[in-house]
Motif scaffolding. Structure first.
Motif, PDB file in Angstrom:
ATOM      1  N   UNK A 148      -0.623  -9.797   1.577  1.00 45.65           N
ATOM      2  CA  UNK A 148      -1.710  -8.923   1.123  1.00 45.65           C
ATOM      3  C   UNK A 148      -2.822  -8.807   2.165  1.00 45.65           C
ATOM      4  N   UNK A 149      -3.109  -9.886   2.885  1.00 43.19           N
ATOM      5  CA  UNK A 149      -4.140  -9.828   3.926  1.00 43.19           C
ATOM      6  C   UNK A 149      -3.712  -8.900   5.056  1.00 43.19           C
ATOM      7  N   UNK A 150      -2.450  -9.006   5.459  1.00 45.80           N
ATOM      8  CA  UNK A 150      -1.936  -8.160   6.529  1.00 45.80           C
ATOM      9  C   UNK A 150      -1.886  -6.697   6.093  1.00 45.80           C
ATOM     10  N   UNK A 151      -1.552  -6.472   4.824  1.00 50.35           N
ATOM     11  CA  UNK A 151      -1.510  -5.105   4.306  1.00 50.35           C
ATOM     12  C   UNK A 151      -2.898  -4.466   4.358  1.00 50.35           C
ATOM     13  N   UNK A 152      -3.913  -5.235   3.992  1.00 48.70           N
ATOM     14  CA  UNK A 152      -5.280  -4.711   4.013  1.00 48.70           C
ATOM     15  C   UNK A 152      -5.724  -4.404   5.439  1.00 48.70           C
ATOM     16  N   UNK A 153      -5.390  -5.267   6.368  1.00 47.91           N
ATOM     17  CA  UNK A 153      -5.765  -5.017   7.776  1.00 47.91           C
ATOM     18  C   UNK A 153      -5.052  -3.786   8.315  1.00 47.91           C
ATOM     19  N   UNK A 160       7.371  -2.678   4.953  1.00 45.45           N
ATOM     20  CA  UNK A 160       6.519  -1.507   5.183  1.00 45.45           C
ATOM     21  C   UNK A 160       7.023  -0.225   4.535  1.00 45.45           C
ATOM     22  N   UNK A 161       8.296  -0.172   4.195  1.00 46.40           N
ATOM     23  CA  UNK A 161       8.860   1.057   3.629  1.00 46.40           C
ATOM     24  C   UNK A 161       8.860   1.067   2.101  1.00 46.40           C
ATOM     25  N   UNK A 162       8.540  -0.059   1.467  1.00 48.48           N
ATOM     26  CA  UNK A 162       8.577  -0.128  -0.002  1.00 48.48           C
ATOM     27  C   UNK A 162       7.234  -0.603  -0.558  1.00 48.48           C
ATOM     28  N   UNK A 163       7.051  -1.920  -0.640  1.00 46.04           N
ATOM     29  CA  UNK A 163       5.857  -2.476  -1.279  1.00 46.04           C
ATOM     30  C   UNK A 163       4.563  -2.096  -0.565  1.00 46.04           C
ATOM     31  N   UNK A 164       4.603  -2.002   0.775  1.00 48.14           N
ATOM     32  CA  UNK A 164       3.369  -1.817   1.544  1.00 48.14           C
ATOM     33  C   UNK A 164       3.337  -0.502   2.318  1.00 48.14           C
ATOM     34  N   UNK A 165       4.003   0.501   1.781  1.00 52.11           N
ATOM     35  CA  UNK A 165       4.012   1.796   2.465  1.00 52.11           C
ATOM     36  C   UNK A 165       2.639   2.470   2.392  1.00 52.11           C
ATOM     37  N   UNK A 166       1.851   2.144   1.390  1.00 56.10           N
ATOM     38  CA  UNK A 166       0.495   2.705   1.284  1.00 56.10           C
ATOM     39  C   UNK A 166      -0.351   2.258   2.469  1.00 56.10           C
ATOM     40  N   UNK A 167      -0.128   1.035   2.947  1.00 58.33           N
ATOM     41  CA  UNK A 167      -0.856   0.535   4.115  1.00 58.33           C
ATOM     42  C   UNK A 167      -0.422   1.263   5.378  1.00 58.33           C
ATOM     43  N   UNK A 168       0.865   1.589   5.474  1.00 59.53           N
ATOM     44  CA  UNK A 168       1.363   2.351   6.619  1.00 59.53           C
ATOM     45  C   UNK A 168       0.707   3.725   6.654  1.00 59.53           C
ATOM     46  N   UNK A 211      -1.097   0.322  -5.279  1.00 54.73           N
ATOM     47  CA  UNK A 211      -2.253   0.576  -4.415  1.00 54.73           C
ATOM     48  C   UNK A 211      -3.258  -0.578  -4.488  1.00 54.73           C
ATOM     49  N   UNK A 212      -3.401  -1.172  -5.677  1.00 55.95           N
ATOM     50  CA  UNK A 212      -4.318  -2.305  -5.832  1.00 55.95           C
ATOM     51  C   UNK A 212      -3.860  -3.500  -5.012  1.00 55.95           C
ATOM     52  N   UNK A 213      -2.561  -3.715  -4.934  1.00 51.99           N
ATOM     53  CA  UNK A 213      -2.022  -4.806  -4.107  1.00 51.99           C
ATOM     54  C   UNK A 213      -2.318  -4.543  -2.638  1.00 51.99           C
ATOM     55  N   UNK A 271      -4.750  -2.865  -1.311  1.00 49.95           N
ATOM     56  CA  UNK A 271      -6.165  -3.010  -0.963  1.00 49.95           C
ATOM     57  C   UNK A 271      -6.699  -4.382  -1.361  1.00 49.95           C
ATOM     58  N   UNK A 272      -5.794  -5.272  -1.720  1.00 53.36           N
ATOM     59  CA  UNK A 272      -6.098  -6.689  -1.953  1.00 53.36           C
ATOM     60  C   UNK A 272      -7.002  -6.928  -3.164  1.00 53.36           C
ATOM     61  N   UNK A 273      -6.831  -6.122  -4.206  1.00 55.52           N
ATOM     62  CA  UNK A 273      -7.569  -6.383  -5.437  1.00 55.52           C
ATOM     63  C   UNK A 273      -6.619  -6.776  -6.568  1.00 55.52           C
ATOM     64  N   UNK A 274      -5.351  -7.004  -6.229  1.00 57.59           N
ATOM     65  CA  UNK A 274      -4.365  -7.491  -7.194  1.00 57.59           C
ATOM     66  C   UNK A 274      -3.349  -8.325  -6.431  1.00 57.59           C
ATOM     67  N   UNK A 275      -2.773  -9.353  -7.071  1.00 57.18           N
ATOM     68  CA  UNK A 275      -1.772 -10.178  -6.396  1.00 57.18           C
ATOM     69  C   UNK A 275      -0.491  -9.404  -6.130  1.00 57.18           C
ATOM     70  N   UNK A 276       0.252  -9.824  -5.123  1.00 55.59           N
ATOM     71  CA  UNK A 276       1.503  -9.158  -4.755  1.00 55.59           C
ATOM     72  C   UNK A 276       2.488  -9.210  -5.919  1.00 55.59           C
ATOM     73  N   UNK A 277       3.134  -8.046  -6.207  1.00 52.98           N
ATOM     74  CA  UNK A 277       4.050  -7.975  -7.347  1.00 52.98           C
ATOM     75  C   UNK A 277       5.420  -7.431  -6.979  1.00 52.98           C
ATOM     76  N   UNK A 278       5.634  -7.007  -5.740  1.00 54.72           N
ATOM     77  CA  UNK A 278       6.928  -6.451  -5.367  1.00 54.72           C
ATOM     78  C   UNK A 278       7.228  -5.147  -6.084  1.00 54.72           C
ATOM     79  N   UNK A 279       6.218  -4.286  -6.210  1.00 48.32           N
ATOM     80  CA  UNK A 279       6.361  -3.041  -6.964  1.00 48.32           C
ATOM     81  C   UNK A 279       6.209  -1.849  -6.026  1.00 48.32           C
ATOM     82  N   UNK A 280       7.106  -0.875  -6.165  1.00 47.60           N
ATOM     83  CA  UNK A 280       7.102   0.278  -5.268  1.00 47.60           C
ATOM     84  C   UNK A 280       6.049   1.302  -5.691  1.00 47.60           C
ATOM     85  N   UNK A 281       5.688   2.181  -4.758  1.00 49.21           N
ATOM     86  CA  UNK A 281       4.764   3.283  -5.021  1.00 49.21           C
ATOM     87  C   UNK A 281       5.597   4.507  -5.404  1.00 49.21           C
ATOM     88  N   UNK A 282       5.462   5.015  -6.630  1.00 51.25           N
ATOM     89  CA  UNK A 282       6.345   6.074  -7.132  1.00 51.25           C
ATOM     90  C   UNK A 282       6.442   7.289  -6.216  1.00 51.25           C
TER      91      UNK A 282
END
Length: 407
Positions: A255-260, A284-292, A347-349, A351-362
């Motif tokens: 989550x820290x790396x995603x926010x950075x 980067x292609x699933x859980x953290x694609x919003x950060x990309x 999106x909350x994960x 931006x580090x306002x929710x714990x990591x849940x392994x959930x995709x962005x629809x």
């Protein structure tokens, strides 16, 4: 007098005339085109288009991550596969949106039962990925029963809750509580705490829409808080995620790396393909694609996507204000709340306002199982929001050209 009224009614329904107003196609496809919510369909298409661009941006990072030794993966491998999944999923969404509500109700009940059985078999026959058994390996891809259960569960629950209108003595609340309890137990065995929360939250929202007593709803809210506390003490996955999020204990790197990564591109981003921090993200292609998206296209692009999700949810809820079928209201509201809640959690994960849940962005994240399941859900949503644009919601009023004709 009768002839005058008859003539006015014929004029008011002249839209059905194949030779008038360019609506010459009276086939199922032609009726679908005029009844579908084209604004909603456009917003969904826009979201899918953004998702394809995002997967193209994330694909090189994933390809590099999974390339090793003699195995080399093309930089756009996941982008090409996403195109294939979209090509498969979009006809499914359109075909479902063309079906009548009663047929979709029956198919959803059957689908829910099949997915529940599959969900129960996952711990024994499933494939383990990143420490969780949530998938069946079908050779061409991974099948995740919980993703397909989501839309079928909502429609089935909408049918169940709508039965209260016909017979108020039915123990609908007790029966629905038993079903959600079974689903929660099966999900937590995988483990999948994030999906458990989504199912429970959507169920409570549908109960509220169905008019459940406010005291019971408050009690359910308190029970939910107690459930999370108990999960923290007795459910290892919840303990690790909450400790990492609140106390910074354990591995909080993701989550820290995603926010950075999200903030690295500033307002306008570093440009397509210019991002470098994405190569350090775990998924980067699933859980953290919003950060990309944030790194390469900027925070403004992230805001636009968030507003697009909000627009889809608002569009459906506003459209339901004059819907008369309680089943359609519950089904469409449940589907869009589930859709919006999943996007919000992802999106909350990031931006580090929710714990990591392994959930995709629809519709943004990569994934065949996710794309196909979402297409089914949105096909159902489009079907339940279909309506004849020339008829009012009152069965006795026909609207044409701003004039009401009462029969």
């Amino acid at each position: 007098m009768n002839q005058t009224i008859t003539g006015r009614i014929k004029a008011s329904t002249a839209w059905a005339d194949p030779n008038r107003y360019g609506r010459s196609d009276r086939s199922a496809t032609g009726r679908w085109f005029w009844e579908i919510d084209r604004v909603l369909l456009f917003m969904l298409a826009l979201l899918i288009g953004f998702g394809l661009i995002a997967v193209a941006a994330a694909s090189p990072a994933v390809a590099q991550r999974y390339s090793g030794g003699s195995v080399r993966i093309d930089e756009l491998y996941y982008f090409y596969r996403q195109i294939a999944w979209i090509a498969l999923s979009m006809p499914v969404m359109i075909a479902i949106s063309m079906q009548p509500r009663e047929r979709l109700k029956r198919l959803s009940l059957i689908g829910a039962m099949i997915c529940l059985v599959a969900l129960a078999l996952v711990p024994w026959l499933g494939t383990e990925v990143n420490g969780a058994k949530r998938w069946f390996n079908l050779g061409v891809g991974l099948f995740q029963p919980s993703e397909f259960l989501k839309p079928f569960f909502v429609v089935s629950m909408a049918w169940l809750l709508s039965l209260k209108e016909t017979d108020k003595s039915l123990p609908i609340f007790t029966f629905s509580a038993g079903i959600i309890g079974i689903v929660a137990i099966l999900l937590m065995r995988q483990p999948d705490f994030g999906s458990t929360i989504i199912f429970a939250a959507v169920w409570i929202a549908m109960l509220a829409i169905a008019g459940l007593n406010m005291r019971i709803l408050i009690g359910l809210g308190i029970a939910g808080i107690i459930g999370v506390v108990l999960a923290y003490f007795f459910y290892d996955v919840a303990t690790q995620r909450i400790d990492a999020f609140i106390f910074g204990a354990g591995d909080n790197f993701q989550t820290e790396n995603a926010m950075r990564t999200l903030t690295a591109g500033g307002l306008f981003g570093m440009g397509p393909g210019a991002g470098t921090r994405k190569f350090g993200l775990p998924e980067p292609h699933t859980d953290y694609i919003f950060s990309v998206i944030g790194e390469e296209f900027g925070l403004i692009a992230c805001l636009m996507i968030a507003l697009l999700y909000l627009g889809i949810v608002a569009r459906v809820l506003i459209k339901l204000l004059d819907e008369e079928s309680s089943f359609a209201i519950l089904a469409a509201a449940g589907l869009v709340i589930q859709f919006g809640l999943q996007a919000l959690i992802n999106m909350a994960v990031n931006v580090q306002i929710a714990p990591s849940k392994g959930m995709t962005l629809p519709f943004i994240s990569y994934g065949g199982s996710s794309m196909l399941a979402l297409s089914i859900a949105m096909g159902l949503l489009l079907a339940f929001t279909r309506r004849n644009p020339y008829l009012s919601r009152s069965p006795y009023v026909v609207k044409w050209g701003g004039e009401n004709l009462r029969g």
